[in-house]
Scaffold this motif. Sequence first.
Motif, PDB file in Angstrom:
ATOM      1  N   THR A  89      68.875  37.915   1.888  1.00 37.45           N
ATOM      2  CA  THR A  89      68.464  37.293   0.617  1.00 37.45           C
ATOM      3  C   THR A  89      67.797  35.947   0.874  1.00 37.45           C
ATOM      4  OG1 THR A  89      70.230  38.426  -0.580  1.00 37.45           O
ATOM      5  CG2 THR A  89      69.293  36.460  -1.626  1.00 37.45           C
ATOM      6  N   GLU A  90      68.389  35.135   1.753  1.00 33.97           N
ATOM      7  CA  GLU A  90      67.801  33.835   2.089  1.00 33.97           C
ATOM      8  C   GLU A  90      66.465  34.003   2.804  1.00 33.97           C
ATOM      9  OE1 GLU A  90      68.642  30.187   5.117  1.00 33.97           O
ATOM     10  OE2 GLU A  90      70.378  30.859   3.938  1.00 33.97           O
ATOM     11  N   PHE A  91      66.391  34.962   3.724  1.00 34.35           N
ATOM     12  CA  PHE A  91      65.137  35.232   4.437  1.00 34.35           C
ATOM     13  C   PHE A  91      64.013  35.524   3.450  1.00 34.35           C
ATOM     14  CE2 PHE A  91      62.432  38.715   6.173  1.00 34.35           C
ATOM     15  CZ  PHE A  91      61.708  37.961   7.082  1.00 34.35           C
ATOM     16  N   GLU A  92      64.264  36.417   2.500  1.00 39.30           N
ATOM     17  CA  GLU A  92      63.233  36.771   1.520  1.00 39.30           C
ATOM     18  C   GLU A  92      62.856  35.573   0.655  1.00 39.30           C
ATOM     19  OE1 GLU A  92      62.552  39.727  -2.298  1.00 39.30           O
ATOM     20  OE2 GLU A  92      63.938  40.362  -0.709  1.00 39.30           O
ATOM     21  N   SER A  93      63.851  34.817   0.201  1.00 38.34           N
ATOM     22  CA  SER A  93      63.544  33.706  -0.706  1.00 38.34           C
ATOM     23  C   SER A  93      62.831  32.550  -0.009  1.00 38.34           C
ATOM     24  CB  SER A  93      64.815  33.212  -1.405  1.00 38.34           C
ATOM     25  OG  SER A  93      65.687  32.605  -0.480  1.00 38.34           O
ATOM     26  N   THR A  94      63.059  32.363   1.281  1.00 33.46           N
ATOM     27  CA  THR A  94      62.390  31.257   1.979  1.00 33.46           C
ATOM     28  C   THR A  94      61.026  31.659   2.535  1.00 33.46           C
ATOM     29  OG1 THR A  94      63.573  31.751   4.044  1.00 33.46           O
ATOM     30  CG2 THR A  94      64.526  30.063   2.600  1.00 33.46           C
ATOM     31  N   ARG A  95      60.888  32.904   2.973  1.00 35.65           N
ATOM     32  CA  ARG A  95      59.625  33.324   3.589  1.00 35.65           C
ATOM     33  C   ARG A  95      58.579  33.784   2.584  1.00 35.65           C
ATOM     34  NH1 ARG A  95      57.340  31.921   7.763  1.00 35.65           N
ATOM     35  NH2 ARG A  95      56.421  33.925   8.221  1.00 35.65           N
ATOM     36  N   LYS A  96      59.018  34.337   1.461  1.00 35.56           N
ATOM     37  CA  LYS A  96      58.068  34.916   0.507  1.00 35.56           C
ATOM     38  C   LYS A  96      57.007  33.917   0.048  1.00 35.56           C
ATOM     39  CE  LYS A  96      58.603  38.756  -2.440  1.00 35.56           C
ATOM     40  NZ  LYS A  96      59.434  39.507  -3.369  1.00 35.56           N
ATOM     41  N   PRO A  97      57.360  32.680  -0.326  1.00 35.92           N
ATOM     42  CA  PRO A  97      56.312  31.731  -0.740  1.00 35.92           C
ATOM     43  C   PRO A  97      55.318  31.416   0.393  1.00 35.92           C
ATOM     44  CG  PRO A  97      58.486  30.920  -1.376  1.00 35.92           C
ATOM     45  CD  PRO A  97      58.705  32.117  -0.509  1.00 35.92           C
ATOM     46  N   VAL A  98      55.809  31.342   1.616  1.00 33.79           N
ATOM     47  CA  VAL A  98      54.940  31.081   2.775  1.00 33.79           C
ATOM     48  C   VAL A  98      53.936  32.221   2.932  1.00 33.79           C
ATOM     49  CG1 VAL A  98      54.899  30.820   5.296  1.00 33.79           C
ATOM     50  CG2 VAL A  98      56.702  29.707   3.948  1.00 33.79           C
ATOM     51  N   ILE A  99      54.421  33.436   2.868  1.00 33.85           N
ATOM     52  CA  ILE A  99      53.570  34.607   3.032  1.00 33.85           C
ATOM     53  C   ILE A  99      52.568  34.711   1.891  1.00 33.85           C
ATOM     54  CG2 ILE A  99      53.550  37.137   3.127  1.00 33.85           C
ATOM     55  CD1 ILE A  99      54.594  35.586   5.690  1.00 33.85           C
ATOM     56  N   GLU A 100      52.994  34.437   0.676  1.00 36.76           N
ATOM     57  CA  GLU A 100      52.081  34.489  -0.469  1.00 36.76           C
ATOM     58  C   GLU A 100      50.934  33.503  -0.298  1.00 36.76           C
ATOM     59  OE1 GLU A 100      54.832  34.015  -3.712  1.00 36.76           O
ATOM     60  OE2 GLU A 100      55.241  36.178  -3.801  1.00 36.76           O
ATOM     61  N   ASP A 101      51.224  32.298   0.225  1.00 41.62           N
ATOM     62  CA  ASP A 101      50.166  31.310   0.486  1.00 41.62           C
ATOM     63  C   ASP A 101      49.190  31.826   1.535  1.00 41.62           C
ATOM     64  OD1 ASP A 101      51.216  29.558  -1.368  1.00 41.62           O
ATOM     65  OD2 ASP A 101      52.124  28.209   0.121  1.00 41.62           O
ATOM     66  N   TYR A 102      49.713  32.388   2.619  1.00 37.38           N
ATOM     67  CA  TYR A 102      48.840  32.942   3.664  1.00 37.38           C
ATOM     68  C   TYR A 102      47.996  34.086   3.122  1.00 37.38           C
ATOM     69  CZ  TYR A 102      50.024  30.495   7.957  1.00 37.38           C
ATOM     70  OH  TYR A 102      50.127  29.556   8.936  1.00 37.38           O
TER      71      TYR A 102
END
Length: 170
Positions: A89-102
């Motif tokens: 859950t933490e992995f998805e919530s922290t990485r998702k915004p980074v990936i969306e920007d990329y």
Amino acid sequence: MGDGGTRAYLEQVFGEDLDGQPLLSNNSKWIQFLLVKNQSWFFENVVMIGDALHTAHFSIGSGTKLALEDSIALFECLERTGTVGAALTEFESTRKPVIEDYQAAAYESMRWFENARQYLGLSPLELAYALMMRSGRVSYDDLKRRDPEFIARYETECNSYTGTADAPSA
């Protein structure tokens, strides 16, 4: 243009730099890029990372980097939390915004290359500027800080700087 025609054209454009040497071909084919996004990044104790989870257009060259960063972030989440479920859950919530920007930057870069024909009339300096600015991740001020000589030359030769902090159009 086919591969041979493209090489011949580029050999002419860069003739002085190539000093009469031919360009080699890697037989590249422009392909239609498949954008991968997933609403859910994991199911129970199974998680996806890298291109299985998300893609970023190859023109920004970040696929391997993003996959490695996913792996590192997942490891850190597993270390930090007490359970696999909490870690995922933490992995998805922290990485998702980074990936969306990329992915947003990669999309702009992809659009730039898909419409490259409109840049054929630019001078080499204007083309270099447009290419560096294509994804929206580099601002005029960033570029000026990173390479003040390039911007000074661009401003002098292209005469398009308006004196504002806004990026000149190329």
